[in-house]
Design a protein around this motif. Sequence first.
Motif, PDB file in Angstrom:
ATOM      1  N   ILE A   1       0.848  -1.203   0.000  1.00  0.00           N
ATOM      2  CA  ILE A   1       0.000   0.000   0.000  1.00  0.00           C
ATOM      3  C   ILE A   1       0.886   1.256   0.000  1.00  0.00           C
ATOM      4  CG2 ILE A   1      -1.622   1.348   1.399  1.00  0.00           C
ATOM      5  CD1 ILE A   1      -2.886  -1.386   2.236  1.00  0.00           C
ATOM      6  N   ILE A   2       1.875   1.269   0.865  1.00  0.00           N
ATOM      7  CA  ILE A   2       2.733   2.467   0.962  1.00  0.00           C
ATOM      8  C   ILE A   2       3.555   2.652  -0.316  1.00  0.00           C
ATOM      9  CG2 ILE A   2       4.719   3.457   2.213  1.00  0.00           C
ATOM     10  CD1 ILE A   2       1.993   3.694   3.658  1.00  0.00           C
ATOM     11  N   ASN A   3       4.032   1.563  -0.899  1.00  0.00           N
ATOM     12  CA  ASN A   3       4.894   1.698  -2.075  1.00  0.00           C
ATOM     13  C   ASN A   3       4.133   1.828  -3.383  1.00  0.00           C
ATOM     14  OD1 ASN A   3       7.163   1.564  -0.520  1.00  0.00           O
ATOM     15  ND2 ASN A   3       7.444  -0.641  -0.780  1.00  0.00           N
ATOM     16  N   HIS A   4       2.887   1.340  -3.431  1.00  0.00           N
ATOM     17  CA  HIS A   4       2.238   1.279  -4.742  1.00  0.00           C
ATOM     18  C   HIS A   4       0.837   1.865  -4.822  1.00  0.00           C
ATOM     19  CE1 HIS A   4       5.642  -0.979  -6.133  1.00  0.00           C
ATOM     20  NE2 HIS A   4       5.499  -1.824  -5.121  1.00  0.00           N
ATOM     21  N   ASN A   5       0.213   2.194  -3.716  1.00  0.00           N
ATOM     22  CA  ASN A   5      -1.100   2.846  -3.814  1.00  0.00           C
ATOM     23  C   ASN A   5      -0.855   4.331  -4.097  1.00  0.00           C
ATOM     24  OD1 ASN A   5      -3.475   4.411  -2.830  1.00  0.00           O
ATOM     25  ND2 ASN A   5      -4.288   2.363  -2.476  1.00  0.00           N
TER      26      ASN A   5
ATOM     27  N   ASP B   1       5.371   7.618  -3.573  1.00  0.00           N
ATOM     28  CA  ASP B   1       6.081   8.839  -4.009  1.00  0.00           C
ATOM     29  C   ASP B   1       5.474  10.113  -3.441  1.00  0.00           C
ATOM     30  OD1 ASP B   1       7.679   7.174  -5.640  1.00  0.00           O
ATOM     31  OD2 ASP B   1       6.106   7.180  -7.170  1.00  0.00           O
ATOM     32  N   LYS B   2       4.935  10.039  -2.254  1.00  0.00           N
ATOM     33  CA  LYS B   2       4.325  11.233  -1.649  1.00  0.00           C
ATOM     34  C   LYS B   2       5.093  11.652  -0.392  1.00  0.00           C
ATOM     35  CE  LYS B   2       0.840  11.840  -4.464  1.00  0.00           C
ATOM     36  NZ  LYS B   2       0.053  10.702  -4.785  1.00  0.00           N
ATOM     37  N   GLY B   3       6.305  11.196  -0.277  1.00  0.00           N
ATOM     38  CA  GLY B   3       7.139  11.645   0.842  1.00  0.00           C
ATOM     39  C   GLY B   3       6.825  10.995   2.176  1.00  0.00           C
ATOM     40  N   VAL B   4       6.253   9.802   2.143  1.00  0.00           N
ATOM     41  CA  VAL B   4       6.022   9.083   3.408  1.00  0.00           C
ATOM     42  C   VAL B   4       7.355   8.500   3.894  1.00  0.00           C
ATOM     43  CG1 VAL B   4       4.901   7.085   4.484  1.00  0.00           C
ATOM     44  CG2 VAL B   4       3.656   8.456   2.790  1.00  0.00           C
ATOM     45  N   GLU B   5       7.744   8.854   5.099  1.00  0.00           N
ATOM     46  CA  GLU B   5       8.978   8.289   5.664  1.00  0.00           C
ATOM     47  C   GLU B   5       8.658   6.936   6.289  1.00  0.00           C
ATOM     48  OE1 GLU B   5      12.133   9.310   6.023  1.00  0.00           O
ATOM     49  OE2 GLU B   5      12.133  11.494   5.781  1.00  0.00           O
ATOM     50  N   VAL B   6       9.449   5.942   5.980  1.00  0.00           N
ATOM     51  CA  VAL B   6       9.291   4.663   6.684  1.00  0.00           C
ATOM     52  C   VAL B   6      10.347   4.635   7.789  1.00  0.00           C
ATOM     53  CG1 VAL B   6       9.328   2.151   6.483  1.00  0.00           C
ATOM     54  CG2 VAL B   6       8.372   3.546   4.620  1.00  0.00           C
ATOM     55  N   TRP B   7       9.871   4.827   9.015  1.00  0.00           N
ATOM     56  CA  TRP B   7      10.824   4.919  10.144  1.00  0.00           C
ATOM     57  C   TRP B   7      11.514   3.582  10.371  1.00  0.00           C
ATOM     58  CZ3 TRP B   7      11.013   9.759  10.045  1.00  0.00           C
ATOM     59  CH2 TRP B   7       9.914  10.598  10.175  1.00  0.00           C
ATOM     60  N   ARG B   8      10.782   2.520  10.123  1.00  0.00           N
ATOM     61  CA  ARG B   8      11.378   1.187  10.292  1.00  0.00           C
ATOM     62  C   ARG B   8      10.537   0.238   9.452  1.00  0.00           C
ATOM     63  NH1 ARG B   8      11.213  -3.390  13.455  1.00  0.00           N
ATOM     64  NH2 ARG B   8      13.238  -4.187  14.113  1.00  0.00           N
TER      65      ARG B   8
END
Length: 409
Positions: free
Chosen positions: A190-194, A199-206
Motif C-alpha cells: 500500500i505504501i509503495n504502490h497505492n 512517491d508522496k514523501g512518506v517516511e518509513v521509520w522502520r
Amino acid sequence: MQSPIHVTSEIGKLKTVMLHRPGKEIENVYPDILHRMLVDDIPYLPIAQEEHDLFAQTLRDNGAEVLYLEDLLTDALADNDIKEEFLEKIIAESGYAAGAIHDGLKEYLLSFNTKDMVDKIIAGVRKDEIKTKYASLAELAEDKDYPFYMDPMPNAYFTRDQQACIGDGITINRMTFKARQRESLFTEYIINHNKRFADKGVEVWRNRYPEGRIEGGDELVLSDHVLAIGISQRTSAKAITELAESLFEKSNYDTVIAIHIPHNHAMMHLDTVFTMINYDQFTVHPAILRDGGHVDAYIMHPSSNGEISITHETNLKEILKKALDKPEIDLIPTGGGDPIIAPREQWNDGSNTLAIAPGVVVTYDRNYVSNDLLRKHGILVHEVRSSELSRGRGGPRCMSCPIVREDLK
Ligand SMILES: NC(=[NH2+])NCCC[C@H](N)C(=O)O
C-alpha cells in the motif's frame, strides 16, 4: 511535499482511518486452531460485520474518512507486474517459495479479479481448493490433516498492529507470531504502490525486515515529539531501540518512553492496558501499576555523542506530566479498579479506548462500568456494539489505524 500521513497525537480529531471489514477469514477458524490464530473464540460473521459497519459509521458520523485495507491493497496491485510480484511474496511467506503447491496457488489466485484475490488471500486457501500438477512430498506427507495451504488471517481487522503512523511517517511492522506476520506485507505494498501514498514523501521509520519484533498496539503517539511504546509480548527492546534511533535521526521525535508491561495474551499490547483519551487523561488497567502507581519505564533521548541516553523512571503520573508538560494527569482505572470488574472489562478491551478527538472516545458497550466512569471524568463516550467483534480479543483502538489526525492546538 505534504505527506498523506499525519499523526502527531493519540487524540487529535480523527480525519482519516484505515479499517478492515471482517470477512471469510473468520469462518475459516475452527476450534483446533484457535490458539495458533491468537483468538479465544469464533465470532459469528454476519453479526461481526454488522457491528463493524456500525463502528465504521460512528467514525464517519464524527467526521472521519474511512478507508478499507482491502480496497487500498486492491488499488495498489492495479499494475500486473506489481500484482505478480506481490503474489510471489505472499505465497513464499505462506511457506511455498517454489514447487507444485506454489504454482497451484499462484494459478488459482490469479484466476480471481484483484479485489477477490485480496479477499481470498485474507480468507485463506484450503487444500481442496486447488489442484497441483504433480504430488510433492510436502503435499503427501506433511501436516496431512491440516486443511490449509494458506492460513486465514482472522486478525486482519485489528488494523492497528501491522503498522503505525507516527508524525508524517510510518513503521511497517515485523509482527511477532506467524499467524500475523504476512499482514504487514499488505502495508508495504500500500505504501509503495497505492497512488495515495507512493512517491508522496512518506517516511518509513522502520520496515518489516530487521529482526526485532514490533506491533502497532504498542506504539502510542503521545505528542508531536513523544512516543510511548510497550515492551511487551509483541514488541522487543531491540525493535524499540532501532525505532528510537531512526526517529531521533530523521524526525521531530526526541523522546521515546518504553514501558514494560506483563507478557501475556490478555495484555498483549500496551494499548490493552493504557490509552490516551484527552490532553491530560488516560485509561489504565490497575494491574500494570505497582503500589503508588509505579511501572518500569525507560525514557530514551538522543544525546550529544550520537548515542541514546536512557533513564529508568517509575512514577507513571510524573513521567506523563513531564512528557506532556501538564500540571496534573488523570489516570482513570479500568472497571473502577474493582478486583473483578477491572480484569473482566479489560479482557474485553475496557482499556482499549479509541480517541476520535480530545476527550471524545469510542468504546465497546459491554464495558459499562468503565464507560460510566469515563463519563464521570467528563469524557464524551460513543459506545459501539461488541458481542462478536470482542471475541477476536481487541477493541476500538485495535480495530483502527489513524492515517491523519488534526494537530492539537
Ligand atoms: N492493538 C491490539 N491490542 N490488538 C489486538 C490484537 C488481537 C489479536 N487477536 C492478536 O492477538 O494479535
